[in-house]
Design a protein around this motif. Sequence first.
Motif, PDB file in Angstrom:
ATOM      1  N   ALA A  35      15.283  -7.762  -7.283  1.00  0.00           N
ATOM      2  CA  ALA A  35      15.800  -8.782  -6.285  1.00  0.00           C
ATOM      3  C   ALA A  35      14.423  -8.483  -4.908  1.00  0.00           C
ATOM      4  O   ALA A  35      14.479  -9.684  -4.376  1.00  0.00           O
ATOM      5  CB  ALA A  35      17.186  -8.399  -5.710  1.00  0.00           C
ATOM      6  N   ARG A  36      14.435  -7.336  -4.601  1.00  0.00           N
ATOM      7  CA  ARG A  36      13.464  -7.346  -3.637  1.00  0.00           C
ATOM      8  C   ARG A  36      12.118  -7.889  -3.826  1.00  0.00           C
ATOM      9  O   ARG A  36      11.482  -8.456  -2.975  1.00  0.00           O
ATOM     10  CB  ARG A  36      13.350  -5.869  -3.331  1.00  0.00           C
ATOM     11  CG  ARG A  36      12.445  -5.223  -2.260  1.00  0.00           C
ATOM     12  CD  ARG A  36      12.330  -3.794  -2.194  1.00  0.00           C
ATOM     13  NE  ARG A  36      11.653  -3.315  -1.162  1.00  0.00           N
ATOM     14  CZ  ARG A  36      10.566  -2.385  -1.500  1.00  0.00           C
ATOM     15  NH1 ARG A  36      10.521  -1.741  -2.584  1.00  0.00           N
ATOM     16  NH2 ARG A  36       9.985  -1.705  -0.312  1.00  0.00           N
ATOM     17  N   LYS A  37      11.754  -7.487  -5.228  1.00  0.00           N
ATOM     18  CA  LYS A  37      10.269  -8.033  -5.710  1.00  0.00           C
ATOM     19  C   LYS A  37      10.341  -9.625  -5.279  1.00  0.00           C
ATOM     20  O   LYS A  37       9.359 -10.020  -5.317  1.00  0.00           O
ATOM     21  CB  LYS A  37      10.103  -7.699  -7.060  1.00  0.00           C
ATOM     22  CG  LYS A  37       9.731  -6.031  -7.096  1.00  0.00           C
ATOM     23  CD  LYS A  37       9.734  -5.655  -8.600  1.00  0.00           C
ATOM     24  CE  LYS A  37       8.687  -6.445  -9.361  1.00  0.00           C
ATOM     25  NZ  LYS A  37       8.680  -5.828 -10.793  1.00  0.00           N
ATOM     26  N   VAL A  38      11.422 -10.410  -5.713  1.00  0.00           N
ATOM     27  CA  VAL A  38      11.462 -11.558  -5.746  1.00  0.00           C
ATOM     28  C   VAL A  38      11.108 -12.339  -4.350  1.00  0.00           C
ATOM     29  O   VAL A  38      10.255 -13.209  -4.024  1.00  0.00           O
ATOM     30  CB  VAL A  38      12.932 -12.106  -6.003  1.00  0.00           C
ATOM     31  CG1 VAL A  38      13.107 -13.903  -5.605  1.00  0.00           C
ATOM     32  CG2 VAL A  38      12.874 -12.158  -7.546  1.00  0.00           C
ATOM     33  N   MET A  39      11.588 -11.550  -3.259  1.00  0.00           N
ATOM     34  CA  MET A  39      11.585 -11.865  -1.801  1.00  0.00           C
ATOM     35  C   MET A  39       9.980 -11.854  -1.569  1.00  0.00           C
ATOM     36  O   MET A  39       9.430 -12.506  -0.512  1.00  0.00           O
ATOM     37  CB  MET A  39      12.367 -11.087  -0.941  1.00  0.00           C
ATOM     38  CG  MET A  39      13.738 -11.006  -1.297  1.00  0.00           C
ATOM     39  SD  MET A  39      14.400 -12.934  -1.468  1.00  0.00           S
ATOM     40  CE  MET A  39      15.992 -12.587  -2.459  1.00  0.00           C
ATOM     41  N   GLY A  75       0.895  -1.215   0.009  1.00  0.00           N
ATOM     42  CA  GLY A  75      -0.039  -0.106   0.017  1.00  0.00           C
ATOM     43  C   GLY A  75       1.025   0.993  -0.069  1.00  0.00           C
ATOM     44  O   GLY A  75       2.139   1.118   0.060  1.00  0.00           O
ATOM     45  N   SER A  76       0.270   2.420  -0.041  1.00  0.00           N
ATOM     46  CA  SER A  76       0.919   3.712  -0.135  1.00  0.00           C
ATOM     47  C   SER A  76       1.874   3.935   0.965  1.00  0.00           C
ATOM     48  O   SER A  76       1.195   3.833   2.041  1.00  0.00           O
ATOM     49  CB  SER A  76      -0.004   4.829  -0.531  1.00  0.00           C
ATOM     50  OG  SER A  76       0.593   5.923  -0.604  1.00  0.00           O
ATOM     51  N   ALA A  77       3.013   4.344   0.607  1.00  0.00           N
ATOM     52  CA  ALA A  77       3.722   5.051   1.803  1.00  0.00           C
ATOM     53  C   ALA A  77       3.298   6.354   2.284  1.00  0.00           C
ATOM     54  O   ALA A  77       3.691   6.824   3.209  1.00  0.00           O
ATOM     55  CB  ALA A  77       5.172   5.307   1.362  1.00  0.00           C
ATOM     56  N   ARG A  78       2.215   7.099   1.595  1.00  0.00           N
ATOM     57  CA  ARG A  78       1.779   8.326   1.891  1.00  0.00           C
ATOM     58  C   ARG A  78       0.391   8.242   2.598  1.00  0.00           C
ATOM     59  O   ARG A  78       0.070   9.454   3.042  1.00  0.00           O
ATOM     60  CB  ARG A  78       1.217   9.187   0.480  1.00  0.00           C
ATOM     61  CG  ARG A  78       2.619   9.169  -0.407  1.00  0.00           C
ATOM     62  CD  ARG A  78       2.432   9.839  -1.647  1.00  0.00           C
ATOM     63  NE  ARG A  78       3.350   9.848  -2.636  1.00  0.00           N
ATOM     64  CZ  ARG A  78       3.615  10.652  -3.714  1.00  0.00           C
ATOM     65  NH1 ARG A  78       2.654  11.355  -4.115  1.00  0.00           N
ATOM     66  NH2 ARG A  78       4.572  10.509  -4.418  1.00  0.00           N
ATOM     67  N   THR A  79      -0.028   6.946   2.891  1.00  0.00           N
ATOM     68  CA  THR A  79      -1.049   7.016   3.868  1.00  0.00           C
ATOM     69  C   THR A  79      -0.691   7.239   5.193  1.00  0.00           C
ATOM     70  O   THR A  79       0.321   6.939   5.869  1.00  0.00           O
ATOM     71  CB  THR A  79      -1.584   5.415   3.842  1.00  0.00           C
ATOM     72  OG1 THR A  79      -1.888   5.133   2.466  1.00  0.00           O
ATOM     73  CG2 THR A  79      -2.892   5.296   4.613  1.00  0.00           C
ATOM     74  N   LYS A  80      -1.650   8.333   5.845  1.00  0.00           N
ATOM     75  CA  LYS A  80      -1.395   8.794   6.901  1.00  0.00           C
ATOM     76  C   LYS A  80      -1.720   8.032   8.151  1.00  0.00           C
ATOM     77  O   LYS A  80      -3.020   7.290   8.037  1.00  0.00           O
ATOM     78  CB  LYS A  80      -2.345  10.436   7.406  1.00  0.00           C
ATOM     79  CG  LYS A  80      -1.423  11.052   6.330  1.00  0.00           C
ATOM     80  CD  LYS A  80       0.208  11.370   6.446  1.00  0.00           C
ATOM     81  CE  LYS A  80       0.569  12.143   5.140  1.00  0.00           C
ATOM     82  NZ  LYS A  80       2.138  12.396   5.055  1.00  0.00           N
ATOM     83  N   PRO A  81      -1.315   8.112   9.444  1.00  0.00           N
ATOM     84  CA  PRO A  81      -1.707   7.304  10.657  1.00  0.00           C
ATOM     85  C   PRO A  81      -3.002   7.990  11.167  1.00  0.00           C
ATOM     86  O   PRO A  81      -3.182   9.062  10.955  1.00  0.00           O
ATOM     87  CB  PRO A  81      -0.454   7.852  11.680  1.00  0.00           C
ATOM     88  CG  PRO A  81       0.639   7.912  10.830  1.00  0.00           C
ATOM     89  CD  PRO A  81       0.379   8.597   9.683  1.00  0.00           C
ATOM     90  N   PHE A 122       2.378   3.602  -7.928  1.00  0.00           N
ATOM     91  CA  PHE A 122       2.817   2.833  -9.132  1.00  0.00           C
ATOM     92  C   PHE A 122       3.427   1.231  -8.567  1.00  0.00           C
ATOM     93  O   PHE A 122       3.518   0.319  -8.842  1.00  0.00           O
ATOM     94  CB  PHE A 122       4.083   3.470  -9.939  1.00  0.00           C
ATOM     95  CG  PHE A 122       3.252   4.713 -10.813  1.00  0.00           C
ATOM     96  CD1 PHE A 122       2.208   4.214 -11.525  1.00  0.00           C
ATOM     97  CD2 PHE A 122       3.918   5.555 -10.939  1.00  0.00           C
ATOM     98  CE1 PHE A 122       1.480   5.347 -12.262  1.00  0.00           C
ATOM     99  CE2 PHE A 122       3.542   6.885 -11.698  1.00  0.00           C
ATOM    100  CZ  PHE A 122       2.298   6.603 -12.388  1.00  0.00           C
ATOM    101  N   GLY A 123       4.408   1.468  -7.263  1.00  0.00           N
ATOM    102  CA  GLY A 123       4.948   0.306  -6.649  1.00  0.00           C
ATOM    103  C   GLY A 123       4.045  -0.511  -6.115  1.00  0.00           C
ATOM    104  O   GLY A 123       4.053  -1.883  -6.631  1.00  0.00           O
ATOM    105  N   THR A 124       2.846  -0.272  -5.696  1.00  0.00           N
ATOM    106  CA  THR A 124       1.676  -1.066  -5.246  1.00  0.00           C
ATOM    107  C   THR A 124       1.168  -1.876  -6.503  1.00  0.00           C
ATOM    108  O   THR A 124       0.891  -3.016  -6.536  1.00  0.00           O
ATOM    109  CB  THR A 124       0.645  -0.317  -4.378  1.00  0.00           C
ATOM    110  OG1 THR A 124       1.150   0.191  -3.182  1.00  0.00           O
ATOM    111  CG2 THR A 124      -0.402  -1.260  -4.009  1.00  0.00           C
ATOM    112  N   LEU A 125       0.790  -1.027  -7.557  1.00  0.00           N
ATOM    113  CA  LEU A 125       0.489  -1.796  -8.825  1.00  0.00           C
ATOM    114  C   LEU A 125       1.458  -2.899  -9.374  1.00  0.00           C
ATOM    115  O   LEU A 125       0.858  -3.795  -9.979  1.00  0.00           O
ATOM    116  CB  LEU A 125       0.057  -0.611  -9.994  1.00  0.00           C
ATOM    117  CG  LEU A 125      -1.107   0.140  -9.494  1.00  0.00           C
ATOM    118  CD1 LEU A 125      -1.184   1.555 -10.468  1.00  0.00           C
ATOM    119  CD2 LEU A 125      -2.454  -0.459  -9.904  1.00  0.00           C
ATOM    120  N   ASP A 126       2.481  -2.158  -9.373  1.00  0.00           N
ATOM    121  CA  ASP A 126       3.639  -3.043  -9.764  1.00  0.00           C
ATOM    122  C   ASP A 126       3.710  -4.473  -8.970  1.00  0.00           C
ATOM    123  O   ASP A 126       3.952  -5.581  -9.920  1.00  0.00           O
ATOM    124  CB  ASP A 126       4.862  -2.341  -9.364  1.00  0.00           C
ATOM    125  CG  ASP A 126       6.152  -3.288 -10.156  1.00  0.00           C
ATOM    126  OD1 ASP A 126       6.129  -3.829 -11.120  1.00  0.00           O
ATOM    127  OD2 ASP A 126       7.329  -3.213  -9.456  1.00  0.00           O
TER     128      ASP A 126
END
Length: 239
Positions: free
Chosen positions: A138-142, A57-63, A157-161
């Motif tokens: 490499a990270r995506k494989v993990m 999920g988004s890194a921009r989602t606020k607490p 985009f990262g979440t969609l990826d």
Amino acid sequence: MKKDSNTNDAPKNARLVPEQFEQERDTDLWSIFKIMGEFVDGYDKLFRIGPCVSIFGSARTKPGSTYYQQAVEAAREMTKKGFGVITGGGPGIMEAANKGAREQQAKSVGLGIDLPFEQGVNEFVDPDYTIMFHYFFARKVMFVKYAQGFIVFPGGFGTLDEFFEAMTLIQTNKITQFPVVLIGTEYWGGLVDWIKNKMVKEGTISPEDINLFHLTDDHLEAVDIICSFYQKHSVSPNF
């Protein structure tokens, strides 16, 4: 005047210097060892963790936001079922999921990435399960290899990826199918409608490919979907 078909169409100011590729060759070869090191470190640490669920999920989602709290609770409930939690280790939804896991004193994994605008991993990642990556692939494989399910909150985009990476690998039978759940019908609904009404209609995917993922607003339903899947299937690393 008719243009000669053999005319070189390259822009006159293009700097095509083959020698530069030769100069970079040694650097590229040495980078293989760095890539191998990231895979070895990831495989070694994650293999000993056991069954996990990757939460995106988004890194921009606020607490304090709805999705942040849902991610905390989803992670908390998954760990009650015996799963660890894997995230990208950053803020937002990732922080929320790691927080939920730590509150249960469960395995809280952070697969960090070296980015100029992010510093390290969030405070809720277990230091023993912190892995930093330079290479996204490499990270995506993990994320995939040691995950028994994906829970995907609204993101960029990262979440969609990560979502479409899982869809591709499952669709092509490169990995064993595992449950993938999108949370947020308002956020994901337009994308899901486009997949159904455009991709299926145009024949770019098969109608049954729609069954490769689930969509819900209820994080507890997401947990139930994953747990129900493993009442019928064995738990093991992917590919």
